[in-house]
Design a protein around this motif. Structure first.
Motif, PDB file in Angstrom:
ATOM      1  N   ASP A 209      -9.182  -9.749 -17.153  1.00 34.10           N
ATOM      2  CA  ASP A 209     -10.385  -8.834 -17.203  1.00 34.10           C
ATOM      3  C   ASP A 209     -11.477  -9.081 -16.190  1.00 34.10           C
ATOM      4  O   ASP A 209     -11.202  -9.961 -15.661  1.00 34.10           O
ATOM      5  CB  ASP A 209     -10.915  -9.335 -18.718  1.00 34.10           C
ATOM      6  CG  ASP A 209     -12.008  -8.693 -19.320  1.00 34.10           C
ATOM      7  OD1 ASP A 209     -12.410  -7.689 -18.511  1.00 34.10           O
ATOM      8  OD2 ASP A 209     -12.761  -9.185 -19.943  1.00 34.10           O
ATOM      9  N   PHE A 266      -6.111 -14.267 -29.260  1.00 31.54           N
ATOM     10  CA  PHE A 266      -6.348 -13.767 -27.932  1.00 31.54           C
ATOM     11  C   PHE A 266      -6.774 -15.245 -27.261  1.00 31.54           C
ATOM     12  O   PHE A 266      -7.582 -15.662 -27.913  1.00 31.54           O
ATOM     13  CB  PHE A 266      -7.330 -12.757 -27.976  1.00 31.54           C
ATOM     14  CG  PHE A 266      -8.067 -12.503 -26.759  1.00 31.54           C
ATOM     15  CD1 PHE A 266      -8.381 -13.259 -25.566  1.00 31.54           C
ATOM     16  CD2 PHE A 266      -8.796 -11.170 -26.624  1.00 31.54           C
ATOM     17  CE1 PHE A 266      -8.969 -13.014 -24.430  1.00 31.54           C
ATOM     18  CE2 PHE A 266      -9.510 -10.897 -25.361  1.00 31.54           C
ATOM     19  CZ  PHE A 266      -9.436 -11.628 -24.368  1.00 31.54           C
ATOM     20  N   ASN A 282     -10.235 -15.612 -29.253  1.00 30.82           N
ATOM     21  CA  ASN A 282     -10.578 -14.568 -29.833  1.00 30.82           C
ATOM     22  C   ASN A 282      -9.732 -14.115 -30.902  1.00 30.82           C
ATOM     23  O   ASN A 282      -8.543 -14.529 -30.924  1.00 30.82           O
ATOM     24  CB  ASN A 282     -10.821 -13.252 -29.004  1.00 30.82           C
ATOM     25  CG  ASN A 282     -12.062 -13.599 -28.081  1.00 30.82           C
ATOM     26  OD1 ASN A 282     -13.253 -14.076 -28.482  1.00 30.82           O
ATOM     27  ND2 ASN A 282     -11.867 -13.126 -26.704  1.00 30.82           N
ATOM     28  N   ARG A 284      -8.479 -11.225 -32.237  1.00 30.02           N
ATOM     29  CA  ARG A 284      -8.491  -9.610 -32.088  1.00 30.02           C
ATOM     30  C   ARG A 284      -8.084  -9.197 -30.783  1.00 30.02           C
ATOM     31  O   ARG A 284      -7.995  -9.978 -30.000  1.00 30.02           O
ATOM     32  CB  ARG A 284      -9.924  -9.043 -32.479  1.00 30.02           C
ATOM     33  CG  ARG A 284     -11.041  -9.870 -31.442  1.00 30.02           C
ATOM     34  CD  ARG A 284     -12.232  -9.168 -31.231  1.00 30.02           C
ATOM     35  NE  ARG A 284     -12.952  -9.925 -30.272  1.00 30.02           N
ATOM     36  CZ  ARG A 284     -13.138  -9.993 -29.085  1.00 30.02           C
ATOM     37  NH1 ARG A 284     -12.238  -9.034 -28.300  1.00 30.02           N
ATOM     38  NH2 ARG A 284     -13.662 -10.798 -28.238  1.00 30.02           N
ATOM     39  N   GLY A 286      -8.222  -7.554 -27.202  1.00 26.87           N
ATOM     40  CA  GLY A 286      -9.456  -7.506 -26.181  1.00 26.87           C
ATOM     41  C   GLY A 286      -9.567  -6.275 -25.714  1.00 26.87           C
ATOM     42  O   GLY A 286      -8.764  -5.334 -25.702  1.00 26.87           O
ATOM     43  N   ASP A 287     -10.866  -6.106 -25.570  1.00 23.61           N
ATOM     44  CA  ASP A 287     -11.340  -5.052 -24.854  1.00 23.61           C
ATOM     45  C   ASP A 287     -12.103  -5.144 -23.655  1.00 23.61           C
ATOM     46  O   ASP A 287     -13.038  -5.720 -23.534  1.00 23.61           O
ATOM     47  CB  ASP A 287     -12.345  -3.991 -25.839  1.00 23.61           C
ATOM     48  CG  ASP A 287     -12.369  -2.813 -25.415  1.00 23.61           C
ATOM     49  OD1 ASP A 287     -11.779  -2.133 -24.631  1.00 23.61           O
ATOM     50  OD2 ASP A 287     -13.194  -1.914 -26.315  1.00 23.61           O
ATOM     51  N   GLU A 289      -8.748  -5.252 -22.220  1.00 21.18           N
ATOM     52  CA  GLU A 289      -7.358  -5.656 -21.837  1.00 21.18           C
ATOM     53  C   GLU A 289      -6.350  -4.762 -22.621  1.00 21.18           C
ATOM     54  O   GLU A 289      -5.287  -4.501 -22.215  1.00 21.18           O
ATOM     55  CB  GLU A 289      -7.199  -7.171 -22.387  1.00 21.18           C
ATOM     56  CG  GLU A 289      -7.879  -8.135 -21.443  1.00 21.18           C
ATOM     57  CD  GLU A 289      -9.148  -8.648 -21.934  1.00 21.18           C
ATOM     58  OE1 GLU A 289      -9.814  -7.644 -22.542  1.00 21.18           O
ATOM     59  OE2 GLU A 289      -9.586  -9.628 -21.603  1.00 21.18           O
TER      60      GLU A 289
END
Ligand code: AMP
Ligand code: GLY
Length: 425
Positions: A209, A266, A282, A284, A286-287, A289
């Motif tokens: 990222d 994550f 994390n 959930r 990823g954003d 990713e």
């Protein structure tokens, strides 16, 4: 049913749509891009009562939860009490993300490599603990702060100001009760995502990222300005080491403590001289990713998520397109500070028609005939390719067709990896 309305959710909706098992797809709240793939329903995903009511009305076979806030508030538990299946961790299991104090102590209990740290409950205690660290120290708020709760302090004065600001509430607008001091680690960061059914783990592709707003990784932290995956990013031996020494012990430890972890785990890793070290968990996708990872998925996402919920992940394996992928995020001018919204976006159909490219909407809204900006991160251009250079060229050529007033994107996504590849490393 899918909860959330960002680029991550658009990528999830697109992958779920490719499944023969998915008929009706409802997304709440969704965005202007997701509206082409799903029936969008207005909702604040952190409003648990409304989310449960919506699920009770829609009776989805499965609810997939994108953002962290509803997980931390216990949405999976609340849906479960109504007999509704959700992909994601319970509130207790999501603690790996929403409490850094919990996650650090958990890693210590289970010998999972992480930075040395101290958890402090007062400014005086934190100032005393500071004496045990030398050089740069990382100071972190305990709870969820969308990346804004971490301060890298190069001097003692900076560290003392951070401690005072976090405990008083001057820094984040809320007085912290727990503050962490952490050893500063150096290395490349890696996002390693896997799914778990509470017992088994199945890795997704590793990604990198780009968190800072400015080229050359300068300036303020953001939600993420781009990401890439590449078969060359993580050697198979290193991947196996992470699975055996970090991922599986995390899932085993959560099960042993009576809070089995089902969902996406994550791992935010720092690849240091002493090996991979966990910076954070994390719980959930990823954003951004996910916007780089899922376009490479060839197997059925719905079936994999269902296998997690049904505790039979051991039969499941992800299959991926070989090569690489890249996602470049276009943001509103001014982000991550103040920015304008409601600006019309031109060129979306032209960009989306570039073969091999997905334009994932993040902060967009349909206003009459126009698609307008509605957030800081507006959209992501994602592309797959045989090589990272190929994927990047495609993503940038598609992004070149999009325009809105003040549009900003980094031109150096994946650039360091290209240099590494050129040097054969
Ligand atoms: P976190 O939310 O804990 O992942 O921290 C956000 C970002 O701060 C990470 O992605 C890193 O870039 C940086 N960071 C966090 N902890 C450390 C550390 N111990 N050493 C160096 N950088 C760190
Ligand atoms: N891209 C980092 C995150 O999703 O937290």
């Amino acid at each position: 049913m899918l909860l959330g309305g960002g680029g991550r959710e658009h990528a999830l909706a697109s992958a779920l749509r490719r499944s023969a098992r998915v008929g009706d797809l409802v997304c709440a709240p969704g965005n202007a891009g997701i509206a082409h793939l799903a029936r969008c329903v207005p909702l604040d995903p952190s409003d648990l009562d409304s989310a449960v009511q919506l699920a009770a009305r829609e009776q989805p076979a499965l609810t997939v939860i994108g953002p962290e806030a509803p997980l931390a508030l216990g949405l999976v538990d609340a849906l479960g009490r109504r007999g509704l299946r959700a992909f994601g961790p319970t509130q207790a299991a999501a603690q790996l993300e929403w409490s850094k104090a919990f996650s650090k102590r958990f890693m210590q209990r289970h010998q999972i490599p992480t930075a040395n740290y101290a958890v402090c409950t007062s400014a005086a205690e934190a100032r005393d603990a500071l004496a045990l660290f030398s050089g740069t120290v990382v100071i972190k708020a305990n709870g969820l702060h969308a990346g804004k709760g971490v301060l890298i302090c190069r001097t003692r004065e900076e560290a003392e100001a951070a401690i005072a600001g976090l405990f008083s509430g001057a820094l984040l607008g809320r007085a912290e009760t727990h503050v962490l001091l952490e050893e500063f680690l150096e290395g490349e960061e890696l996002s390693f995502l896997l799914v778990s059914d509470g017992k088994h783990v199945a890795p997704l592709l590793a990604a990198q990222d780009h968190k800072r707003i400015g080229e050359g990784d300068t300036g303020l932290n953001t939600g993420g300005m781009g990401a890439y995956t590449a078969d060359t990013l993580l050697a198979p031996g290193m991947r196996d080491w992470i699975l055996h020494h970090i991922a599986q012990p995390t899932v085993d430890g959560m099960a042993a403590e009576g809070t089995p972890f089902v969902g996406v785990l994550f791992l935010g890793l720092m690849m240091t001289a002493r090996g991979p070290v966990v910076l954070e968990y994390n719980t959930r996708f990823g954003d951004p990713e996910t916007q780089a990872i899922l376009p490479r998925l060839e197997s059925d996402l719905y079936e994999a998520l269902e296998a997690c919920v049904e505790g039979r992940l051991s039969d499941t394996e992800f299959r991926w397109k070989a090569g690489a992928s890249a996602c470049v995020v276009a943001a509103s001018g001014g982000y991550p500070g103040a920015f304008r919204t409601g600006l019309p976006i031109q060129g979306l159909p032209e960009a989306a028609s570039v073969p091999g490219v997905d334009i994932f909407h993040a902060g967009t809204a349909q206003v009459g005939d126009a698609v307008c900006t509605a957030g800081g991160r507006v959209l992501g251009a994602s592309a797959c390719g045989g090589t990272l250079a190929g994927a990047l060229a495609l993503a940038y050529s598609a992004l070149g067709k999009v325009q809105f007033a003040g549009m900003y994107f980094r031109r150096d996504i994946g650039a360091r990896a290209l240099v590494r590849n050129a040097h054969g490393g």
